[in-house]
Design a protein around this motif. Sequence first.
Motif, PDB file in Angstrom:
ATOM      1  N   HIS A   1       4.471  11.179   4.852  1.00  0.00           N
ATOM      2  CA  HIS A   1       3.566  11.098   3.710  1.00  0.00           C
ATOM      3  C   HIS A   1       3.784   9.782   2.957  1.00  0.00           C
ATOM      4  CE1 HIS A   1       1.426  12.215   0.072  1.00  0.00           C
ATOM      5  NE2 HIS A   1       2.538  12.167  -0.642  1.00  0.00           N
ATOM      6  N   PHE A   2       5.035   9.406   2.744  1.00  0.00           N
ATOM      7  CA  PHE A   2       5.342   8.158   2.053  1.00  0.00           C
ATOM      8  C   PHE A   2       5.134   6.957   2.969  1.00  0.00           C
ATOM      9  CE2 PHE A   2       8.199  11.184  -0.273  1.00  0.00           C
ATOM     10  CZ  PHE A   2       7.457  11.197  -1.442  1.00  0.00           C
ATOM     11  N   CYS A   3       5.461   7.089   4.237  1.00  0.00           N
ATOM     12  CA  CYS A   3       5.263   5.983   5.183  1.00  0.00           C
ATOM     13  C   CYS A   3       3.803   5.559   5.232  1.00  0.00           C
ATOM     14  CB  CYS A   3       5.740   6.379   6.571  1.00  0.00           C
ATOM     15  SG  CYS A   3       7.527   6.547   6.721  1.00  0.00           S
ATOM     16  N   ASN A   4       2.897   6.539   5.253  1.00  0.00           N
ATOM     17  CA  ASN A   4       1.472   6.219   5.287  1.00  0.00           C
ATOM     18  C   ASN A   4       1.057   5.435   4.053  1.00  0.00           C
ATOM     19  OD1 ASN A   4       1.270   7.644   7.688  1.00  0.00           O
ATOM     20  ND2 ASN A   4       0.579   9.526   6.722  1.00  0.00           N
ATOM     21  N   MET A   5       1.586   5.823   2.890  1.00  0.00           N
ATOM     22  CA  MET A   5       1.230   5.115   1.661  1.00  0.00           C
ATOM     23  C   MET A   5       1.842   3.719   1.626  1.00  0.00           C
ATOM     24  SD  MET A   5       0.894   7.851  -1.449  1.00  0.00           S
ATOM     25  CE  MET A   5       2.352   8.837  -1.211  1.00  0.00           C
ATOM     26  N   LEU A   6       3.051   3.572   2.164  1.00  0.00           N
ATOM     27  CA  LEU A   6       3.678   2.251   2.210  1.00  0.00           C
ATOM     28  C   LEU A   6       2.847   1.274   3.037  1.00  0.00           C
ATOM     29  CD1 LEU A   6       7.445   3.200   2.653  1.00  0.00           C
ATOM     30  CD2 LEU A   6       6.441   1.994   0.702  1.00  0.00           C
TER      31      LEU A   6
END
Length: 338
Positions: A77-82
């Motif tokens: 979830h955070f990787c996609n936003m990064l």
Amino acid sequence: MAVNRITLRDVAGACGYTVNTVSRALRGDPRLPESTREKIRAAAVQMGYIRNSLASTLRSGRSGNIAVIVNDVHNLHFCNMLTVMDSELRQAGYNIMVLCMGLNEELGEHLIRSAISQSVDGILYFPYMNNRSHIEIMQKNNMPFVLLDRRIQDIVTDNVRCDDRQGGFLAGVHLAGLGHKKYLFMSGENRSSSQIDRLEGFMQAMREYGIPESNIRVVPGEKVEAALADSTLRELLFPLDYTALVSFRDEVSYPVMLELADMGLEIPKDISIVSFDHLRGDIPYLPKLTSIFSEGQSVASNGVRLLLNRIEHPDLPPQVIVLPVRLFDEGTAAPPVK
């Protein structure tokens, strides 16, 4: 023996220009002839010259760097936003510095101080828990920042997040509308505003459908995380006295689905599942999973926009963006078998 870095003075000596002319050429000063700029650039490249960003920061007051402080880079979830933030910040002329607190609040404070000490121009901050002191550090240092994905209680500042309460409500309405009466709710950590809001929204839906709290078994997030780490997730699924399962995030739902399949249970025939984050929106090869997240609008994109605006206009009043959510129905929820 220490090896000295190539300096502007070295480049100037190699190509026969003054240090000031070399500096202007490498900044692309259009007042210099293109032939001069090209000769100096070629000499700098050949010598391996790398611009001293600290000196540039001292001159301009800007470093061109943005720190992104995230709590868990293992979470897709955070990787996609990064990925989104990196692309959009580069388009705006900034470099991204990713710092991971590894689910450690004390490390989070250290990373904030480290980012400020590196003279970053702003911070995109994913709060792990309801920690006011982290916000105060950035405010006292006049550091432009935006809170992403969660809120911090009683703090009004630039913030972009999804409507987690509405998400929990949608999950409850979807399952109750299908006829489910008994539930297992696998929580996130209760110090997360997302967990608090999602559970409140879900319980609101249960009340509206007349489903008593005694029909809902809530597993604390700390137990869920420990079970994931110890590979004992199956123990939390017993007793199988429910027909619907709600999970705080997709990265818990997928191993739950594997455990249920290993137990000989079919989804959604035996147990329905609704989750949050809709990872398949960015990773389409993942198994289908009915999940809730924002549609179209992006937490990451809005966060970048707010931060760049805050950097240019530091006296603006705080802006809070709560993105609407929707349920992406991918077939893992169905009416219970009578």
